[in-house]
Enzyme design. Sequence first.
Site, PDB file in Angstrom:
ATOM      1  N   GLY A 103      16.770   5.017 -33.208  1.00 40.69           N
ATOM      2  CA  GLY A 103      18.523   5.240 -33.691  1.00 40.69           C
ATOM      3  C   GLY A 103      19.854   4.466 -33.731  1.00 40.69           C
ATOM      4  O   GLY A 103      20.434   4.410 -34.920  1.00 40.69           O
ATOM      5  N   ASP A 330      21.111  10.189 -21.384  1.00 42.86           N
ATOM      6  CA  ASP A 330      20.247  10.049 -21.218  1.00 42.86           C
ATOM      7  C   ASP A 330      19.742  10.157 -19.564  1.00 42.86           C
ATOM      8  O   ASP A 330      18.069  10.021 -19.688  1.00 42.86           O
ATOM      9  CB  ASP A 330      20.141   8.503 -21.234  1.00 42.86           C
ATOM     10  CG  ASP A 330      20.210   8.177 -23.289  1.00 42.86           C
ATOM     11  OD1 ASP A 330      19.928   9.080 -23.607  1.00 42.86           O
ATOM     12  OD2 ASP A 330      20.899   7.451 -23.394  1.00 42.86           O
ATOM     13  N   ARG A 402      11.731   7.152 -22.371  1.00 41.06           N
ATOM     14  CA  ARG A 402      12.339   8.144 -20.927  1.00 41.06           C
ATOM     15  C   ARG A 402      11.475   9.684 -20.857  1.00 41.06           C
ATOM     16  O   ARG A 402      12.078   9.400 -18.898  1.00 41.06           O
ATOM     17  CB  ARG A 402      13.938   8.470 -21.553  1.00 41.06           C
ATOM     18  CG  ARG A 402      14.753   7.512 -22.220  1.00 41.06           C
ATOM     19  CD  ARG A 402      16.254   7.076 -21.907  1.00 41.06           C
ATOM     20  NE  ARG A 402      17.332   6.581 -23.027  1.00 41.06           N
ATOM     21  CZ  ARG A 402      16.878   5.423 -22.401  1.00 41.06           C
ATOM     22  NH1 ARG A 402      16.264   5.205 -21.204  1.00 41.06           N
ATOM     23  NH2 ARG A 402      17.953   4.565 -22.632  1.00 41.06           N
TER      24      ARG A 402
END
Length: 446
Positions: A103, A330, A402
Amino acid sequence: MGAADVDMEFYEVKRPIGPTNWTVEVPGSKSITNRALLMSALSSGSVTLRGVQFSDDCRVFLEALKTLGFGLSVSEDERQVTVAGCNGKIPLSSGDIYVGSAGTAARFLTAMLGFSAGTYRVSASPQMEKRPMKPLFLALQRLGTSFAWPNDSVGYGRWYLPVEITGCRAIGGVKNDTEINFSESTQFLSALLLTGPMAENGLRIKVTGEKKDGPYINITRRMMEEFGVKTEFSNGEYLIPGESVYNRTVYEIEPDISAACYFYAAAAVTGGYAKVNGVHRNGMQGDLRFLTVLEDMGCTVKDEPDGVSVIGPDPGGLHGVSVDMRDFSDQALTLAAIAPYADGPVEIRNVAHIRKQESDRIHAIAENLGRAGIACDQTADGAIIHPGKPQACHIETFEDHRVAMAFAVMGLGTDGIVIENPGCCAKTFKEYFDVLNALTDVEEDC
């Protein structure tokens, strides 16, 4: 057990014999690395970056700069890159850029090309093609950039990648005022701020959404100032003065706090100790707020001379919490992965935007906790996770780094947690499972 092979189909997490007692090195921050690479390319001279992260996301950024004609000297062994800055100009006036699933590369490079005097094509992975870009495209159009979408009539088409970009200077010059709503991603505003010095007469950015700033915007502005460009913010508008120039010769990149948090979470789960070298609470990364969450859950956090350490409570001593994670989302997956070991429900709030990241992360949380036999209620903007003993299961990563790294932490407290497609963690931390494997591969004392 030898080194983990992240190209394999599965990775079975090895449960430690006892509490962790770990001291760990993690890569440099991806967010800081890619910001530093962009500003170095736009600088008035060569910049040497130390502590560089060499993940997939950062490699595509480096390759894109090379494709655009920037001079690079790369030493992975020394974690160092020197970039020959071109004073706000792009050496080549055309090129095909691939940004993969990154991104930061997609948004930052799109903005840089938007201020250029050339025409370029930007393509991406299928995953990145689904992620939002429209607010950035609209903001750049207001500044004079022209876009054409080769897939206008098929797939995601207009307002998504791939895209052909003709920069402002190739058309009629750069306008100096624009506006943006960055509620879907702070990277939109960061992209405009970072490339703003390319507008010689200055740039004014009006923010139209409710969100006006955030930790990643603070990182951007702090780094810009460290590179010699100061921004102003007043009455919902950001201003970059005219004739701003990046000017830096050497820059040290902080360790990646997002990566560090997996090891801190490991201490929380096992009631052990984990220290990550080079991490300090006065750092610029927003994910440092996860340390406060761990304190609220019963952990002890210390900023030691060589890095922050976390000591987890005795097993069963983690507390339930309710956390607004908007500004450090995150770590929503990390908190979800340790939530079953708490003594009460864990509520994750204000993270609706993570449904549009590398995967629908709220769905990934609920799906994988369900596989482990843990009750999880999805909410409009997050999840409520109820305590329980996780059961052996396979974790579906949805090709999201993640998800893979966070749910490996859940496996440190129960046997039989298997991570599918562990290689997806190469996006930000290729060696993660090698490091985890080495830390857990300890023979019991005779």
